[in-house]
Scaffold this active site. Structure first.
Site: not given
Ligand code: NI
Length: 191
Positions: A110, A152-153, A156
């Site tokens: 990351c 993953h995004e 966030h």
């Protein structure tokens, strides 16, 4: 480590990426209101995300990583033998329909947790729906690396980083040691 050719450029502005510890990485980001679609501010945000992602050699970058607590991310998947290239794309207010179990292990890193890699189990397939910066619909069926970057995004946007998703810290490594010692050399998602 060069994951792909970083000479691509866009007209966006390079923004500072915040690191783990900055509180913006731990809040649930706000949906972008409909009236902000097509505005200069949202277009600029999208372009800045793409530019910053490429400058820092990432496959994805979410708005909270540049200290903007909105549900927007950019991503890009380089093509290889197994994967088709996904050109850079900006997604606003994403919704994921996850398919199957979260049992596909793969390496992640990351840009907000620089220098580290770890194994994370993700859903192998999903459907992504959302909007582009103009408010047009975005829909993609994703699998493999593509599905991993999107998960993953999207994490966030919910204040979650990849280390939270690791089943244990046993696979946590620095990049250099990963290069030297890891026996699984799948392309890591660095985003
Ligand atoms: Ni990240």
């Amino acid at each position: 480590m060069a994951l792909f050719n970083r000479t691509r450029s866009t007209d966006g502005r390079k923004r500072e990426i915040v690191r783990l510890g900055h509180p913006v990485l731990r809040v649930v980001a706000d949906e972008v209101p409909k009236e902000r679609f097509g505005t200069r501010a949202l277009r600029d945000l999208g372009r800045d995300l793409v530019r910053t992602m490429f400058e820092d050699n990432g496959m994805g970058l979410a708005a909270p990583q540049i200290a903007v607590p909105l549900r927007v991310f950019a991503y890009y998947v380089p093509g290889d033998d197994d994967e088709d290239e996904i050109p850079p794309r900006v997604v606003v207010n994403p919704r994921l329909t996850l398919q199957g179990d979260a049992d596909a292990l793969g390496w992640e890193g990351c840009l907000s947790v620089p220098g580290l890699r770890g194994l994370v189990a993700r859903h192998a397939r999903l459907v992504l729906e959302g909007f582009d910066v103009e408010g047009g619909p975005v829909r993609a069926e994703a699998e493999g690396l593509h599905a991993r970057v999107i998960q993953h995004e999207t994490d966030h946007l919910d204040g979650i980083v990849f280390v939270d998703r690791m089943q244990g810290m046993g696979s946590l490594m620095f990049e250099e040691e990963w290069e030297k010692y890891s026996t699984q050399k799948d392309l890591p998602v660095e985003s």
